[in-house]
Each structure stands twice: as structure tokens, then as C-alpha cells.
Write a protein that holds these residues in place. Structure first.
Motif, PDB file in Angstrom:
ATOM      1  N   ARG A 190       0.862  -1.136   0.133  1.00 41.83           N
ATOM      2  CA  ARG A 190      -0.115   0.147  -0.052  1.00 41.83           C
ATOM      3  C   ARG A 190       0.991   1.330  -0.095  1.00 41.83           C
ATOM      4  O   ARG A 190       1.841   1.345   0.958  1.00 41.83           O
ATOM      5  CB  ARG A 190      -1.078   0.028   1.203  1.00 41.83           C
ATOM      6  N   CYS A 191       0.458   2.078  -0.905  1.00 38.99           N
ATOM      7  CA  CYS A 191       1.409   3.517  -0.856  1.00 38.99           C
ATOM      8  C   CYS A 191       0.325   4.531  -0.532  1.00 38.99           C
ATOM      9  O   CYS A 191      -0.754   4.749  -1.433  1.00 38.99           O
ATOM     10  CB  CYS A 191       1.823   3.741  -2.257  1.00 38.99           C
ATOM     11  N   ILE A 192       0.645   5.428   0.295  1.00 38.98           N
ATOM     12  CA  ILE A 192      -0.111   6.433   0.747  1.00 38.98           C
ATOM     13  C   ILE A 192       0.151   7.747   0.090  1.00 38.98           C
ATOM     14  O   ILE A 192       1.176   8.088   0.325  1.00 38.98           O
ATOM     15  CB  ILE A 192      -0.235   6.850   2.394  1.00 38.98           C
TER      16      ILE A 192
ATOM     17  N   VAL B 217      -0.689  -0.702  -4.428  1.00 41.08           N
ATOM     18  CA  VAL B 217      -2.152  -0.027  -4.587  1.00 41.08           C
ATOM     19  C   VAL B 217      -1.952   1.188  -4.004  1.00 41.08           C
ATOM     20  O   VAL B 217      -1.666   1.651  -2.607  1.00 41.08           O
ATOM     21  CB  VAL B 217      -3.072  -0.795  -3.485  1.00 41.08           C
TER      22      VAL B 217
ATOM     23  N   GLU C  55      -3.354   4.717  -2.322  1.00 36.25           N
ATOM     24  CA  GLU C  55      -4.477   5.179  -1.645  1.00 36.25           C
ATOM     25  C   GLU C  55      -4.364   6.622  -1.245  1.00 36.25           C
ATOM     26  O   GLU C  55      -3.320   7.047  -0.458  1.00 36.25           O
ATOM     27  CB  GLU C  55      -4.736   4.440  -0.148  1.00 36.25           C
TER      28      GLU C  55
ATOM     29  N   TYR D 107       5.039  -3.295   3.798  1.00 32.90           N
ATOM     30  CA  TYR D 107       3.789  -3.165   3.130  1.00 32.90           C
ATOM     31  C   TYR D 107       3.000  -1.966   3.330  1.00 32.90           C
ATOM     32  O   TYR D 107       1.903  -1.911   2.611  1.00 32.90           O
ATOM     33  CB  TYR D 107       3.082  -4.317   3.494  1.00 32.90           C
ATOM     34  N   THR D 108       3.370  -0.996   3.928  1.00 32.59           N
ATOM     35  CA  THR D 108       2.667   0.505   3.770  1.00 32.59           C
ATOM     36  C   THR D 108       4.089   1.429   3.797  1.00 32.59           C
ATOM     37  O   THR D 108       5.100   1.378   4.560  1.00 32.59           O
ATOM     38  CB  THR D 108       2.068   0.917   5.080  1.00 32.59           C
TER      39      THR D 108
END
Length: 332
Positions: A42-44, A73, A75, A97-98
């Protein structure tokens, strides 16, 4: 003595239990790192879709996904000049994972403006890489009352304190540099904050707000199409070669640039940070890779984690000094 013996025994038993658990715990961490990535990442992106930060972030994450062989993904978590999304990254598990897109606003400028920043821009994160740098451009619509920078400055002087200027929040580098521009040009404008630059473009085109200090990666297309006016840039722009620099138009010393980067939570294993940096460098430091960023007016950097961390800390010190010169104090 009996109580002391009891406490000592309990301490020994706890220590022994921890020692027995350790051989199983640490190899599990090692296995997790060795198999990374084993699931989507996940990429913020801390700003809304459609602006420069979102565009650059998505381009970088597409390249990272191709290199790692797993989905990345994106976000969007917008608000407060990018600090809301950045806080999500800071509080995430450092398991790889983030990750998040960092900017000169969320990590260098925010601590200059806010005492209540929910994270430390250096200690709360693991620096991974600076993706690249881009200039600033002063863009405007019909409410600017001019089609060139000298004309706009004259119009703003005639309506001192009445010209609306869009920004993406008072904790951003763009806001700080707008105040510097006002000082250098001898004008005073009214700040109108938005959650992201893409949300300001319709109001610029309609005349609700007059101007905005933006990055070409988001607004260059609107300038080329004639829907917005590009008054000046802080460094020559390959995507807008006809837009002059502030320096050439007499606004001396106004030459700052904006950067985009990738960060993870504090404690992210160095092996993971290095692997992400290498994947992005391999993808963008080729002729073809550089061109994919340069068409958005971003000059690739792809620095190592150590160099990136030092650059962020140095810029924060420089921006604090600039804020002091402008008389800007951090708020609660």
C-alpha cells in the motif's frame, strides 16, 4: 529476604521464558524480510487525485510494482497539507507493506508551521529515496487581471489585500514561498486553502481565486491549452519553455524547487528500504526512465536513503530560517 528471593526467581523465570521465545521470534522476522514482498504493498499519497503529487506517486508506484512483481495499491489520504496521509504512514507497521509519498511540504515545511504536528518528519519515518525535484510556477485565471507577471504585480498592488491566492494549506512549502513572493514583489494577497491543487484549478479558471503558486507537474497542461496563464517559474521549465523565470522578470532570489520522495514508517528494515530505492533508481535513471519524469517537469534524483534523510533535515533548518525572516511563527 523471602520476598526478595521470590521476586528474583520470578525475574529469572521471565528471562528464561524470553530467551526460549527469542530463537523462534527472530528467525520469523528474518523469513518475513527474506520473502518480501509476499503480498500487495500500500502506498499512501497524502493529497487528492489529479495533482502533481498524485501523478508522480502513481508513476513511481507503477514502476515499483513492475520491478517487485506485486501490486502496489495507491491510496489517497488528503488533508492538512499532506500531514494527514503522512501520519498514516508514520503509524503503520514497519513491515514493508505500507509506504508513502513524502513532499517538501509534508516533511520539510510542516514542522515550521505546526507545533502540533502528529509526527516527527525525520524520526517517525524511514527515508527511502528522493524521487525528483520540480520548479514552482505562478498560475492564474481571469481574476488575476493580467497576462504577464509585471502586469499581475501592478494589479495586485492596486488591490492590496483583496487578491485571492489559492494554496494547499498553511503548513505547505507553497504557502511559505507565496509569502516570500509577496514580500519580494511588494504585494499582499488573501490565502484561500484547498485540500489539493487539482481542487483549485476549476476555481482558478472560473475566477473564484486569482492565482496560485503550483508545480508544473499538475498544471502545465492547463497552461499549454490556454486555460490558465503561466506567469513565471522558479527555474527554466522544459515542459513550458515560453514561461519566463521570476529572476528574469526582476524578482531576484526567488528560485526554490519542490521535491517528491518515498518514505516508510520508522523501523523499516534497511534491506527493504534499499531494495525499493534500487528498484526505482534502476527504473528512472535510464534515458527512457528520466524522460517519463521530465515530461512532467520533474528532474529525477533517486538518492540513497542516507542522502535523502540528510537532505530533508537540512531543508527543514533552511525553511525555519526563512520563516523567521518572514515573521511566520508555528501555530498550535
Amino acid at each position: 529476604m523471602p520476598g526478595m528471593v521470590g521476586r528474583t526467581r520470578r525475574t529469572i523465570l521471565k528471562t528464561a521464558a524470553a530467551a526460549l521465545a527469542a530463537p523462534t521470534a527472530f528467525p520469523a522476522i528474518g523469513r518475513a524480510q527474506g520473502s518480501w514482498p509476499a503480498k500487495p504493498i500500500r502506498c499512501i499519497v497524502p493529497l487528492p487525485p489529479g495533482g502533481g503529487t498524485d501523478t508522480i506517486g502513481r508513476r513511481a508506484m507503477q514502476r515499483l510494482s513492475e520491478a517487485l512483481g506485486v501490486p502496489v495499491v495507491v491510496e489517497n489520504r488528503a488533508g492538512a497539507g499532506g500531514t494527514i496521509g503522512s501520519d498514516v504512514v508514520a503509524k503503520a507497521e514497519p513491515d514493508g507493506y505500507t509506504i508513502g509519498i513524502a513532499t517538501a511540504s509534508s516533511h520539510s515545511a510542516a514542522p515550521v508551521f505546526r507545533k502540533d504536528l502528529p509526527y516527527d518528519p525525520v524520526k517517525s519515518f524511514t527515508a527511502i529515496t528522493m524521487l525528483g525535484t520540480t520548479p514552482y510556477i505562478l498560475i492564474g485565471g481571469p481574476a488575476a487581471g493580467a497576462t504577464d507577471l509585471p502586469g499581475f504585480i501592478a494589479a495586485a498592488k492596486a488591490k492590496r489585500g483583496k487578491v485571492n491566492c489559492a494554496s494547499v494549506g498553511v503548513s505547505t512549502l507553497g504557502y511559505l514561498l507565496t509569502k516570500q513572493f509577496e514580500l519580494l514583489a511588494g504585494i499582499e494577497m488573501v490565502d484561500v486553502p484547498y485540500k489539493g491543487s487539482a481542487l483549485a484549478y476549476p476555481d482558478l479558471m472560473s475566477g473564484t481565486v486569482a492565482v496560485m503558486l503550483d508545480n508544473p507537474s499538475g498544471s502545465a497542461g492547463l497552461v499549454r491549452e490556454g486555460r490558465l496563464t503561466g506567469f513565471a517559474v522558479t527555474r527554466p521549465s522544459p515542459v513550458l519553455p515560453n514561461v519566463p523565470t521570476f529572476e528574469s522578470l526582476g524578482v531576484k532570489g526567488f528560485d526554490a524547487v519542490f521535491w517528491y520522495g518515498v518514505v516508510g514508517p520508522a523501523g523499516l528494515p534497511a534491506e527493504i528500504a534499499d531494495r525499493i530505492q534500487k528498484a526505482l533508481a534502476d527504473g528512472f535513471l535510464t534515458d527512457r526512465g528520466r524522460e517519463t519524469l521530465r515530461v512532467m517537469d520533474v528532474e529525477p534524483v533517486m538518492s540513497t536513503p542516507t542522502v535523502f534523510a540528510a537532505a530533508m533535515a537540512k531543508q527543514t533548518q533552511e525553511l525555519r530560517a526563512l520563516a523567521d525572516r518572514l515573521g511566520i511563527k508555528p501555530t498550535e
